[in-house]
Structures are given as C-alpha cells and as structure tokens.
Scaffold this motif. Sequence first.
Motif, PDB file in Angstrom:
ATOM      1  N   SER A 217       0.934  -2.629   2.853  1.00 57.26           N
ATOM      2  CA  SER A 217      -0.397  -2.017   2.903  1.00 57.26           C
ATOM      3  C   SER A 217      -1.141  -2.354   1.627  1.00 57.26           C
ATOM      4  O   SER A 217      -0.535  -2.741   0.614  1.00 57.26           O
ATOM      5  N   ALA A 218      -2.457  -2.203   1.707  1.00 56.65           N
ATOM      6  CA  ALA A 218      -3.305  -2.427   0.540  1.00 56.65           C
ATOM      7  C   ALA A 218      -4.417  -1.400   0.542  1.00 56.65           C
ATOM      8  O   ALA A 218      -5.178  -1.303   1.516  1.00 56.65           O
ATOM      9  N   ASP A 219      -4.518  -0.626  -0.518  1.00 56.78           N
ATOM     10  CA  ASP A 219      -5.625   0.312  -0.689  1.00 56.78           C
ATOM     11  C   ASP A 219      -6.767  -0.470  -1.319  1.00 56.78           C
ATOM     12  O   ASP A 219      -6.829  -0.656  -2.536  1.00 56.78           O
ATOM     13  N   THR A 220      -7.668  -0.959  -0.473  1.00 55.42           N
ATOM     14  CA  THR A 220      -8.724  -1.844  -0.945  1.00 55.42           C
ATOM     15  C   THR A 220      -9.959  -1.100  -1.436  1.00 55.42           C
ATOM     16  O   THR A 220     -10.843  -1.712  -2.040  1.00 55.42           O
ATOM     17  N   GLU A 221     -10.031   0.212  -1.187  1.00 56.14           N
ATOM     18  CA  GLU A 221     -11.224   0.968  -1.539  1.00 56.14           C
ATOM     19  C   GLU A 221     -11.108   1.662  -2.898  1.00 56.14           C
ATOM     20  O   GLU A 221     -12.115   2.099  -3.456  1.00 56.14           O
ATOM     21  N   ALA A 222      -9.910   1.762  -3.408  1.00 56.95           N
ATOM     22  CA  ALA A 222      -9.701   2.491  -4.664  1.00 56.95           C
ATOM     23  C   ALA A 222     -10.346   1.760  -5.831  1.00 56.95           C
ATOM     24  O   ALA A 222     -10.472   0.529  -5.836  1.00 56.95           O
ATOM     25  N   ALA A 223     -10.738   2.520  -6.848  1.00 58.29           N
ATOM     26  CA  ALA A 223     -11.274   1.906  -8.059  1.00 58.29           C
ATOM     27  C   ALA A 223     -10.229   1.013  -8.708  1.00 58.29           C
ATOM     28  O   ALA A 223     -10.554  -0.035  -9.285  1.00 58.29           O
ATOM     29  N   GLN A 224      -8.951   1.418  -8.612  1.00 60.71           N
ATOM     30  CA  GLN A 224      -7.825   0.569  -9.010  1.00 60.71           C
ATOM     31  C   GLN A 224      -6.979   0.341  -7.754  1.00 60.71           C
ATOM     32  O   GLN A 224      -6.157   1.178  -7.390  1.00 60.71           O
ATOM     33  N   PRO A 225      -7.196  -0.787  -7.073  1.00 62.13           N
ATOM     34  CA  PRO A 225      -6.499  -1.040  -5.813  1.00 62.13           C
ATOM     35  C   PRO A 225      -4.979  -1.041  -5.994  1.00 62.13           C
ATOM     36  O   PRO A 225      -4.459  -1.371  -7.070  1.00 62.13           O
ATOM     37  N   VAL A 226      -4.276  -0.671  -4.925  1.00 61.81           N
ATOM     38  CA  VAL A 226      -2.815  -0.609  -4.934  1.00 61.81           C
ATOM     39  C   VAL A 226      -2.285  -1.415  -3.748  1.00 61.81           C
ATOM     40  O   VAL A 226      -2.738  -1.244  -2.609  1.00 61.81           O
ATOM     41  N   VAL A 227      -1.324  -2.283  -4.027  1.00 61.03           N
ATOM     42  CA  VAL A 227      -0.639  -3.049  -2.998  1.00 61.03           C
ATOM     43  C   VAL A 227       0.801  -2.566  -2.943  1.00 61.03           C
ATOM     44  O   VAL A 227       1.472  -2.464  -3.979  1.00 61.03           O
ATOM     45  N   LYS A 228       1.294  -2.281  -1.739  1.00 55.83           N
ATOM     46  CA  LYS A 228       2.665  -1.812  -1.588  1.00 55.83           C
ATOM     47  C   LYS A 228       3.489  -2.830  -0.814  1.00 55.83           C
ATOM     48  O   LYS A 228       3.041  -3.384   0.190  1.00 55.83           O
ATOM     49  N   THR A 229       4.716  -3.049  -1.310  1.00 57.75           N
ATOM     50  CA  THR A 229       5.694  -3.878  -0.619  1.00 57.75           C
ATOM     51  C   THR A 229       6.895  -2.997  -0.285  1.00 57.75           C
ATOM     52  O   THR A 229       6.911  -1.797  -0.598  1.00 57.75           O
ATOM     53  N   ALA A 230       7.915  -3.586   0.314  1.00 59.35           N
ATOM     54  CA  ALA A 230       9.077  -2.794   0.717  1.00 59.35           C
ATOM     55  C   ALA A 230       9.791  -2.179  -0.477  1.00 59.35           C
ATOM     56  O   ALA A 230      10.380  -1.094  -0.363  1.00 59.35           O
ATOM     57  N   GLN A 231       9.735  -2.843  -1.629  1.00 55.49           N
ATOM     58  CA  GLN A 231      10.525  -2.395  -2.769  1.00 55.49           C
ATOM     59  C   GLN A 231       9.703  -2.112  -4.013  1.00 55.49           C
ATOM     60  O   GLN A 231      10.267  -1.871  -5.082  1.00 55.49           O
ATOM     61  N   GLY A 232       8.367  -2.143  -3.899  1.00 56.42           N
ATOM     62  CA  GLY A 232       7.580  -1.903  -5.105  1.00 56.42           C
ATOM     63  C   GLY A 232       6.100  -1.806  -4.804  1.00 56.42           C
ATOM     64  O   GLY A 232       5.668  -1.767  -3.646  1.00 56.42           O
ATOM     65  N   SER A 233       5.323  -1.754  -5.865  1.00 58.54           N
ATOM     66  CA  SER A 233       3.864  -1.690  -5.731  1.00 58.54           C
ATOM     67  C   SER A 233       3.219  -2.289  -6.967  1.00 58.54           C
ATOM     68  O   SER A 233       3.834  -2.365  -8.042  1.00 58.54           O
ATOM     69  N   VAL A 234       1.975  -2.703  -6.810  1.00 60.47           N
ATOM     70  CA  VAL A 234       1.170  -3.181  -7.929  1.00 60.47           C
ATOM     71  C   VAL A 234      -0.136  -2.394  -7.933  1.00 60.47           C
ATOM     72  O   VAL A 234      -0.843  -2.358  -6.924  1.00 60.47           O
ATOM     73  N   THR A 235      -0.427  -1.765  -9.051  1.00 61.03           N
ATOM     74  CA  THR A 235      -1.725  -1.138  -9.275  1.00 61.03           C
ATOM     75  C   THR A 235      -2.513  -2.057 -10.205  1.00 61.03           C
ATOM     76  O   THR A 235      -1.997  -2.470 -11.253  1.00 61.03           O
TER      77      THR A 235
END
Length: 434
Positions: A217-235
Amino acid sequence: MQNHPYAGTGAHTTSYYAASANPSPDRPALQGDIQADICVVGAGYSGLSTALHLAEKGYSVVVIEGARVGWGASGRNGGQIVNGLNASLQTIERRYGKDTATFVAGVVQEGGEIIRQRVEKYDIQCDLKPNNVFVGLTDAHLKELEARQALWRSYGIDNQEMLDRNQLQKHVKSDLYSGGLIDRTGGHMHPLNLALGEAAAIESLGGKVYEMSPILSADTEAAQPVVKTAQGSVTCKTLVLCGNAYLGHAVPDLEPRVMPVSTQVMATEPLDPALAAELMPGDDCIEDIRYILDYYRLSADKRMLFGGGTVYGGADPADIEAKLRRNMDKVFPRLKGVKIDYAWSGNFALSFSRVPQMGRLGQNTYYAHGYSGHGVTGSHLFGRILSEAIDGDLSRFDVFADLKWYPFPGGRALRVPYSVMGSWYYGLRDKLGL
C-alpha cells in the motif's frame, strides 16, 4: 493480476539479457521502518533515472523494487534508443496545440543524451552503439518517413537522413524493404546492464536499493507519504511511483490510467561473424513502421535479437519462438533454421493517448508511466523532469502534468477486447499495404 505481479521468486526472466548480465549483488529486502528524503517505487528506468538525478543533487534516496533491478520492461526490452514518443509530433500538435508540440520537440532527444551521459560518467558497460534505422516496406511507408523527416525539421530537429533501397543495404541486407530513415542520435545497448549500472551509480552516491520488496500500500495523500511492504515501511518527504505496468493494485488511482501490453523478443545462437556483418553491415538497430512492427539488432556476441508482436492485457504467448520466427525468416531468409537460444516476453504500459503520463497524487507523491513502447528514452527524460520538480522547478513537469489523459473505452472489463479490435484493424492495413 495480483497485488504484486511478480512470478515465483522474482528472479529475472530467462532472457539473453539475464544470461549475459554483468555481475551484480542480490540486494536485500526492506526490513523494518525507515525514513528518507525520497522514496522511489520501482527500479526500472523511470525510478532509477529519478533516483540518480536526486542522489546527485544530494537527497537521501531509497528505491523499493518488487523483484530485481531491471526485472520488468527496463531489463527485457529490445535495447533500442529511439527518439520520440509513441504519439507523433503531428498528433501532439493536433491534440494539444502548437506550443505543446514545440515543447515536446525540444525534449524528445534528451532521453538518449541522458543515457549516453550516464554510461560515460559512471563507466556503465552496456555495449552502447550509435544509430537506429526506421524501415518501410512500401512506397506509402517511405512517404510516411519523408513526412516525419520534414515534420521534425520544421521543429528544428535535423538529424535524420532518408535512405533509398540501395543506401539501406549498407545498414540491413534484406530485400523486404523499400527504403528507410536513419537517426544518428539513436542507438542501442544491453538494457539490463544499463539498469544495473544505474543502480550501482545510485548506491555509489549513498542511495539505498531494496529488492524483493513489492509494495502492499501507499499513503499518497499524507504530508509525509508512507509506503508499506510485507516486512517494512518507508516514510518520506516525497514519494515517486514508477511501477509502470507492474504496479498492480497497490495504487488504485493509477491502475485505470494504463494497460499492460506484452511484447516478445528472441535471441539466436551466435552467428558466424561474416554472416552477421553481411546481414547487418551498419550494426545499427532496426525497426519497421507498421502498427505491429518488427524490431531487431545484433548483440555484442553477434546474436540476432529479434522482437515484435503485442498481446493486450499483458499475457505471454504460448510459443514465443513460433510467434516471431516467421517474421524473422521473411526479413532474413538466410536465418531459416538457425537455433534460437532464448525467447522471452515482457510488459510495457500503454496509455490510451500513446502519450506518457506524469503527475501528482497528493502534494508530495509523484508518478510517471505509460510510455507505450517508447520507454527507453522517455523514462530517462521523465526521471530528470521529476527530479527537477521535486527540487523546486516545476516548469517542465507542469507541461506534461497538465496534458489530459483519457481512459480506455470499456473500462477495465472491456479495454482489452476493444484494443484487440483496433490492433486487428491496423494489422489488416499493414497487410494490405495501406
């Protein structure tokens, strides 16, 4: 298509490019929650170009790849550096106006320049060679090429030269063609090795590349977008989505904008050097100008790399060699019976307008996709333009972002059959020489 359309372990397809790839490390999957200035999704040319430009500007960059670097179209394509978009300058002028066409004319050669600059700056070993030749099978095709040359000249681009039947023989020895048009600013290279070299360049500047990490998933609307994978995330401060035909369902807003289309390539066994030089005396890359076209060139070890065909929806043909072999034998009767060592398929993302798309989802999420079969140069150009926008210069980004995109007729359920009907029509025109 599943949430992440990667088959099996995500290893490279059984292509000639994968078999002849330069040594490259298996990069780790993303583990845990991290932060970065820039998170780029997709380690194909669009993502790698964007990330490398931004790393050169001093940003901390993370690239998230669902399989391996260059796993998709960037590592499977025909390896041809062809200037221009799928939609012609004439089409762009008619659809979007003279000013937009003039702008596009000013940038269509830039992608090839970026490739050559990257190869030289980072010493990327990818068998880069000059020249691409468009060939025509009929007098009508030659008139079309003459019109293309005149159109490009009207926009100040004068790097193309018409070739009559005899002149063309210095580039490709085939009786099938009536003539051609050579672009000396085009070229060809080993596409997977180019992608691997660009990934290494990003890492040399402190960037991180994670493989085997399809996004969920990808939170594309956040001021700091977040991408989630099966084992982690990137803010991140800025998210860039470059999954193209392989993004799957992870970003629903982008899914209806493009359709995956597969094209096929095969590689013969190494040819006798004398035969290779006779068939392709210019060692250029060749493509014809039919709607469903053939494209081919010689590899560094003198294999004929021959591609063509399309399958709308992205499915693989049951027998790639059978699909391509008949066409290769028409072009080169002397290759009848030659052994085929590799045959593979890959998807590109088709936009309905045949113009690539770039834009934003939310204030800090950018995307680029839909090169429609002209992605080698277009993706490198769009990567630079995305990096300019992220760095504060939106002037070129806004031109492309403001172009209207069109949905495929019939929506998701009927877009494939409608597109197939269109391809049948244009394929019939090709067969009839219209």
